[in-house]
Design a protein around this motif. Structure first.
Motif, PDB file in Angstrom:
ATOM      1  N   ALA A 198       1.084  -1.089   0.326  1.00  0.00           N
ATOM      2  CA  ALA A 198      -0.066   0.034   0.020  1.00  0.00           C
ATOM      3  C   ALA A 198       0.852   1.151  -0.040  1.00  0.00           C
ATOM      4  O   ALA A 198       0.635   2.252  -0.939  1.00  0.00           O
ATOM      5  CB  ALA A 198      -0.809  -0.073   1.323  1.00  0.00           C
ATOM      6  N   PHE A 199       1.932   1.457   1.078  1.00  0.00           N
ATOM      7  CA  PHE A 199       2.642   2.589   1.185  1.00  0.00           C
ATOM      8  C   PHE A 199       3.909   2.090   1.489  1.00  0.00           C
ATOM      9  O   PHE A 199       4.475   1.241   2.245  1.00  0.00           O
ATOM     10  CB  PHE A 199       2.107   3.634   2.148  1.00  0.00           C
ATOM     11  N   HIS A 200       5.145   2.580   0.563  1.00  0.00           N
ATOM     12  CA  HIS A 200       6.331   2.161   0.512  1.00  0.00           C
ATOM     13  C   HIS A 200       7.333   2.954   0.249  1.00  0.00           C
ATOM     14  O   HIS A 200       7.220   3.886  -0.457  1.00  0.00           O
ATOM     15  CB  HIS A 200       6.512   0.920  -0.505  1.00  0.00           C
ATOM     16  N   ALA A 201       8.430   3.177   1.238  1.00  0.00           N
ATOM     17  CA  ALA A 201       9.469   4.345   1.219  1.00  0.00           C
ATOM     18  C   ALA A 201      10.762   3.577   0.993  1.00  0.00           C
ATOM     19  O   ALA A 201      10.842   2.611   1.940  1.00  0.00           O
ATOM     20  CB  ALA A 201       9.499   5.343   2.151  1.00  0.00           C
ATOM     21  N   GLU A 202      11.472   3.829   0.160  1.00  0.00           N
ATOM     22  CA  GLU A 202      12.922   3.161   0.068  1.00  0.00           C
ATOM     23  C   GLU A 202      13.835   4.026  -0.352  1.00  0.00           C
ATOM     24  O   GLU A 202      13.728   5.039  -1.285  1.00  0.00           O
ATOM     25  CB  GLU A 202      12.626   1.873  -0.899  1.00  0.00           C
ATOM     26  N   ALA A 203      15.209   3.657   0.196  1.00  0.00           N
ATOM     27  CA  ALA A 203      16.235   4.447  -0.427  1.00  0.00           C
ATOM     28  C   ALA A 203      16.751   4.306  -1.683  1.00  0.00           C
ATOM     29  O   ALA A 203      16.743   3.260  -2.211  1.00  0.00           O
ATOM     30  CB  ALA A 203      17.235   4.296   0.614  1.00  0.00           C
ATOM     31  N   PRO A 204      17.120   5.427  -2.243  1.00  0.00           N
ATOM     32  CA  PRO A 204      17.489   5.295  -3.873  1.00  0.00           C
ATOM     33  C   PRO A 204      18.797   4.609  -3.927  1.00  0.00           C
ATOM     34  O   PRO A 204      19.622   4.518  -3.029  1.00  0.00           O
ATOM     35  CB  PRO A 204      17.816   6.756  -4.415  1.00  0.00           C
ATOM     36  N   VAL A 205      18.854   3.543  -4.971  1.00  0.00           N
ATOM     37  CA  VAL A 205      20.183   2.623  -4.804  1.00  0.00           C
ATOM     38  C   VAL A 205      20.859   2.836  -6.352  1.00  0.00           C
ATOM     39  O   VAL A 205      21.797   2.052  -6.414  1.00  0.00           O
ATOM     40  CB  VAL A 205      19.596   1.345  -4.708  1.00  0.00           C
ATOM     41  N   SER A 206      20.561   3.612  -7.033  1.00  0.00           N
ATOM     42  CA  SER A 206      21.055   3.717  -8.375  1.00  0.00           C
ATOM     43  C   SER A 206      22.253   4.578  -8.463  1.00  0.00           C
ATOM     44  O   SER A 206      22.694   4.952  -9.536  1.00  0.00           O
ATOM     45  CB  SER A 206      20.099   4.363  -9.545  1.00  0.00           C
ATOM     46  N   GLY A 207      22.858   5.313  -7.500  1.00  0.00           N
ATOM     47  CA  GLY A 207      24.238   5.634  -7.666  1.00  0.00           C
ATOM     48  C   GLY A 207      24.211   6.787  -6.479  1.00  0.00           C
ATOM     49  O   GLY A 207      23.082   7.283  -5.521  1.00  0.00           O
ATOM     50  N   GLU A 208      25.411   7.440  -6.205  1.00  0.00           N
ATOM     51  CA  GLU A 208      25.697   8.388  -5.066  1.00  0.00           C
ATOM     52  C   GLU A 208      24.987   9.704  -5.355  1.00  0.00           C
ATOM     53  O   GLU A 208      25.136  10.052  -6.597  1.00  0.00           O
ATOM     54  CB  GLU A 208      27.114   8.507  -5.132  1.00  0.00           C
ATOM     55  N   ASP A 209      24.419  10.256  -4.561  1.00  0.00           N
ATOM     56  CA  ASP A 209      23.724  11.427  -4.637  1.00  0.00           C
ATOM     57  C   ASP A 209      24.668  12.600  -4.021  1.00  0.00           C
ATOM     58  O   ASP A 209      25.335  12.576  -3.004  1.00  0.00           O
ATOM     59  CB  ASP A 209      22.418  11.478  -3.680  1.00  0.00           C
ATOM     60  N   THR A 210      24.582  13.620  -4.908  1.00  0.00           N
ATOM     61  CA  THR A 210      25.924  14.711  -4.687  1.00  0.00           C
ATOM     62  C   THR A 210      25.440  15.763  -3.767  1.00  0.00           C
ATOM     63  O   THR A 210      26.071  16.476  -2.994  1.00  0.00           O
ATOM     64  CB  THR A 210      26.121  15.712  -5.905  1.00  0.00           C
ATOM     65  N   ARG A 211      24.065  15.662  -3.312  1.00  0.00           N
ATOM     66  CA  ARG A 211      23.534  16.696  -2.113  1.00  0.00           C
ATOM     67  C   ARG A 211      23.498  16.004  -0.838  1.00  0.00           C
ATOM     68  O   ARG A 211      22.538  14.990  -0.567  1.00  0.00           O
ATOM     69  CB  ARG A 211      21.907  16.884  -2.715  1.00  0.00           C
ATOM     70  N   PRO A 212      24.324  16.474  -0.212  1.00  0.00           N
ATOM     71  CA  PRO A 212      24.424  15.726   1.440  1.00  0.00           C
ATOM     72  C   PRO A 212      23.154  15.662   2.170  1.00  0.00           C
ATOM     73  O   PRO A 212      22.956  14.983   3.077  1.00  0.00           O
ATOM     74  CB  PRO A 212      25.793  16.543   1.911  1.00  0.00           C
ATOM     75  N   GLU A 213      22.264  16.834   1.914  1.00  0.00           N
ATOM     76  CA  GLU A 213      21.233  17.054   2.809  1.00  0.00           C
ATOM     77  C   GLU A 213      20.336  15.798   2.659  1.00  0.00           C
ATOM     78  O   GLU A 213      19.376  15.559   3.210  1.00  0.00           O
ATOM     79  CB  GLU A 213      20.585  18.153   2.688  1.00  0.00           C
ATOM     80  N   PHE A 214      20.543  15.049   1.421  1.00  0.00           N
ATOM     81  CA  PHE A 214      19.234  14.120   1.077  1.00  0.00           C
ATOM     82  C   PHE A 214      20.103  12.595   1.133  1.00  0.00           C
ATOM     83  O   PHE A 214      19.282  11.768   0.709  1.00  0.00           O
ATOM     84  CB  PHE A 214      18.883  14.278  -0.278  1.00  0.00           C
ATOM     85  N   LYS A 215      21.229  12.485   1.622  1.00  0.00           N
ATOM     86  CA  LYS A 215      21.846  11.264   1.791  1.00  0.00           C
ATOM     87  C   LYS A 215      21.352  10.347   2.648  1.00  0.00           C
ATOM     88  O   LYS A 215      21.292   9.079   2.619  1.00  0.00           O
ATOM     89  CB  LYS A 215      23.415  11.285   1.970  1.00  0.00           C
ATOM     90  N   ALA A 216      20.531  11.084   3.665  1.00  0.00           N
ATOM     91  CA  ALA A 216      20.095  10.106   4.874  1.00  0.00           C
ATOM     92  C   ALA A 216      18.622   9.623   4.563  1.00  0.00           C
ATOM     93  O   ALA A 216      18.149   8.768   5.354  1.00  0.00           O
ATOM     94  CB  ALA A 216      19.928  10.886   5.990  1.00  0.00           C
ATOM     95  N   GLN A 217      18.173   9.733   3.468  1.00  0.00           N
ATOM     96  CA  GLN A 217      16.601   9.112   2.877  1.00  0.00           C
ATOM     97  C   GLN A 217      15.807   9.459   4.131  1.00  0.00           C
ATOM     98  O   GLN A 217      14.952   8.617   4.416  1.00  0.00           O
ATOM     99  CB  GLN A 217      17.048   7.660   2.764  1.00  0.00           C
ATOM    100  N   GLN A 218      15.460  10.674   4.421  1.00  0.00           N
ATOM    101  CA  GLN A 218      14.378  10.881   5.563  1.00  0.00           C
ATOM    102  C   GLN A 218      13.197  10.912   4.898  1.00  0.00           C
ATOM    103  O   GLN A 218      12.903  11.262   3.629  1.00  0.00           O
ATOM    104  CB  GLN A 218      14.683  12.305   5.825  1.00  0.00           C
ATOM    105  N   ILE A 219      12.171  10.216   5.417  1.00  0.00           N
ATOM    106  CA  ILE A 219      10.799  10.046   4.880  1.00  0.00           C
ATOM    107  C   ILE A 219       9.917  10.326   6.279  1.00  0.00           C
ATOM    108  O   ILE A 219       9.941   9.842   7.226  1.00  0.00           O
ATOM    109  CB  ILE A 219      10.774   8.494   4.278  1.00  0.00           C
ATOM    110  N   LEU A 220       8.772  11.074   5.975  1.00  0.00           N
ATOM    111  CA  LEU A 220       7.522  11.052   6.825  1.00  0.00           C
ATOM    112  C   LEU A 220       6.362   9.999   6.167  1.00  0.00           C
ATOM    113  O   LEU A 220       5.969  10.433   5.179  1.00  0.00           O
ATOM    114  CB  LEU A 220       7.148  12.303   6.890  1.00  0.00           C
TER     115      LEU A 220
END
Length: 570
Positions: A198-220
């Motif tokens: 029904a509802f799914h949140a998953e960390a992206p796995v297709s490569g390194e993200d250059t924006r450090p504020e989003f590396k932690a995969q925050q989800i509400l």
């Protein structure tokens, strides 16, 4: 093409649309032409799409109005999403989408309504019916800052057909990204469909993200509702710094109502109704451990505070922690759950397989057979404190007889098996087993302990029954000539619990023994079994004798109550 206007335009004003029963006329080229020119498009007609469409500019709005409907047509759309929000800050709002031909595919691409391919896009107040993957933000684009709010995902489709085929689809909302919010939505699964999530949140796995504020995969993931035969209702996977709270699982989940998979620093607090019956075998080829809550592979610094009701006729466990095939089950998890079983009498409360660093704190569990059933290895460490665990009496309340090594500690808790004839504890082959300051209820047996490798301690506990005593056995016996000398053990100050355990004389004689070096108190009385071949009269008698300690010092003498014999440890 240049933008011609920032004012809203309607599909009806451009005469784009079809009649309700027309499932052949394609409107995709005409709708794409509007998207190429206008920033705000209102869909107030029925729009058939034989090809996907996509945004052209940043901050475009696709809005629905009365009479509007997006529909996929032709087999070409069985594996495609209708609309791509491909630019930052785009929005889909108040849009209705249906799938009258129930198009779907169990391999290749996924049918759906909207694909989030850019950062900070919003899907709000939409109604999506009969979609396979209604809203998706794929790992390919790693969209950040997505907002999926106040939508209705009705009669969602699945493509799994009961086996492993199609297990990767059938989702109301799936976001592979960071800094995103899934809030205030409702999702239901079409009867007879085997959907995934029904509802799914998953960390992206297709490569390194250059924006450090989003590396932690925050989800509400907050304040959503799910109903029907999705295999899982609420799931976070690979998420760090996430919140999954205020969600309600209304029934129907065939694997888990909620699950954490390889997460770090996540907290959950949801209301879960588990209704899966013995005939609901969706995904049986995956051999899932079925239950209301699941922790899978590994999780670190996570807290679970959800409420679970196992409904009438439900079959499963309240909480499952299956053994991972390719991980070491390093679960740093705190459970503060409340669970009640009104389903099958054989349901387990906590079904654990080699957990690592698991804390049960202030948990309440009622009506299950085994409340805790676990296998162990050397890294296992289960701590139970301030909990109330009340079984239905059909099984041993705490059961651990598979595996070797590990620690189980229970303190300041109520462990109640008075509803039946089973033992309260059935424990074997641990490194350490401790039960301290607990209220224990049972018919005859406190429990059986065997094969402890290092230490067991049963101290300060009380029998909650009003009559009789509970027997504590080691190796199936209530009275032993000598508990193994290679381990530390203390059985002391238990009210209404009887063991008749005896120390060996060698343990009194050695200052380094656990008896002398740990827990020795002034006036402490211990029972020993002595086999005597010398002496006369009573002093020659084989049997139990009592000794008391003259001080707390490991080398201080023990004095025999029966014959004043003195043993000085050395």
């Amino acid at each position: 093409m240049a933008i011609t206007s920032t004012l809203p335009v309607t599909t009806s004003s451009f005469k784009i649309g079809v009649e309700q029963n027309d499932l052949t006329t394609d409107c995709s080229a005409a709708l794409q032409e509007l998207l190429d020119i206008h920033t705000h498009i209102v869909i107030d007609t029925i729009i058939n799409l034989a090809k996907p469409v996509a945004t052209k500019f940043q901050a475009q709005i696709l809005e629905g109005a009365y009479g509007g409907n997006l529909r996929p047509i032709t087999a070409n759309m069985a594996d495609k999403v209708m609309v791509a929000l491909a630019h930052q800050h785009c929005r889909m709002q108040y849009v209705t989408s249906t799938n009258p031909q129930l198009l779907k595919a169990n391999k290749g691409g996924r049918q759906g309504t909207v694909d989030l391919r850019a950062d900070y896009c919003v899907v709000d107040n939409c109604t999506m019916i009969n979609q396979l993957n209604a809203v998706t933000a794929t790992s390919q684009y790693r969209a950040h800052g997505s907002r999926v709010t106040d939508n209705r995902f009705l009669e969602c489709l699945g493509a799994a057909d009961g086996d492993k085929t199609g297990e990767d689809r059938g989702d109301a909302v799936t976001l592979w990204g960071s800094g995103s919010v899934i809030m205030g939505n409702f999702a239901s699964c079409k009867a007879g469909e085997d959907a995934r999530l029904a509802f799914h949140a998953e960390a992206p796995v297709s490569g390194e993200d250059t924006r450090p504020e989003f590396k932690a995969q925050q989800i509400l993931m907050v304040d959503n509702m799910a109903y029907g035969t999705f295999r899982r209702h609420f799931v976070m996977e690979g998420i760090s710094h996430g919140v999954m709270m205020g969600n309600v699982s209304l029934g129907g989940a065939t694997w888990w109502c909620e699950a954490l998979i390889m997460c770090t620093n996540v907290i959950t607090q949801n209301t879960l109704k588990y209704t899966r019956t013995k005939n609901d075998n969706q995904g049986g080829n995956w051999a899932p451990k079925r239950g209301a809550i699941a922790c899978v592979n590994y999780n670190t610094n996570c807290v679970i505070r959800s409420n679970v009701l196992m409904a009438k006729d439900s079959v499963g466990s309240g909480f499952v922690m299956p053994k991972a095939s390719n991980f070491t089950n390093k679960h740093g998890v705190t459970l503060e759950v409340s669970m009640e079983n009104q389903g099958d009498a054989a349901n387990y409360g906590f079904q654990l397989e080699e957990p690592n660093e698991l804390l049960l704190s202030s948990c309440k569990s009622k009506g299950f057979s085994r409340i805790i059933s676990t296998t162990t290895n050397g890294a296992t460490n289960i701590q139970v404190t301030n909990c109330t665990l009340v079984s239905n009496g059909t099984g041993n309340v705490v059961y651990c007889k598979s595996g070797t090594g590990g620690k189980i500690t229970l303190s300041n808790s109520v462990i109640d098996g008075t509803a039946g004839d089973a033992k309260v504890f059935d424990i074997a082959n641990l490194d350490v087993f401790v039960v301290n300051n607990c209220g224990v209820g049972g018919k005859d047996f406190f429990g059986d302990i065997a094969g402890i490798r290092n230490q067991f301690s049963v101290t300060g506990n009380y029998n909650m029954g009003t009559t009789g005593t509970l027997q504590l056995r080691y190796g199936g016996k209530t009275a032993l000539t000598d508990i193994p000398t290679g381990i530390e053990w203390f059985v002391d100050a238990n009210s209404g619990i009887s063991s008749a355990f005896c120390w060996g004389i060698a343990q009194l004689e050695q200052k380094a023994s656990a008896l002398n070096s740990r827990g020795k108190t002034l006036g402490m009385v211990v029972a020993t079994w002595e086999k005597r071949s010398t002496g006369t009269g009573e002093d020659k008698r084989d049997g139990v004798r009592l000794y008391y300690a003259t001080s707390t010092d490991p080398t201080s003498p023990w004095v025999c109550v029966d014959n004043s014999r003195i043993i000085t440890p050395a």
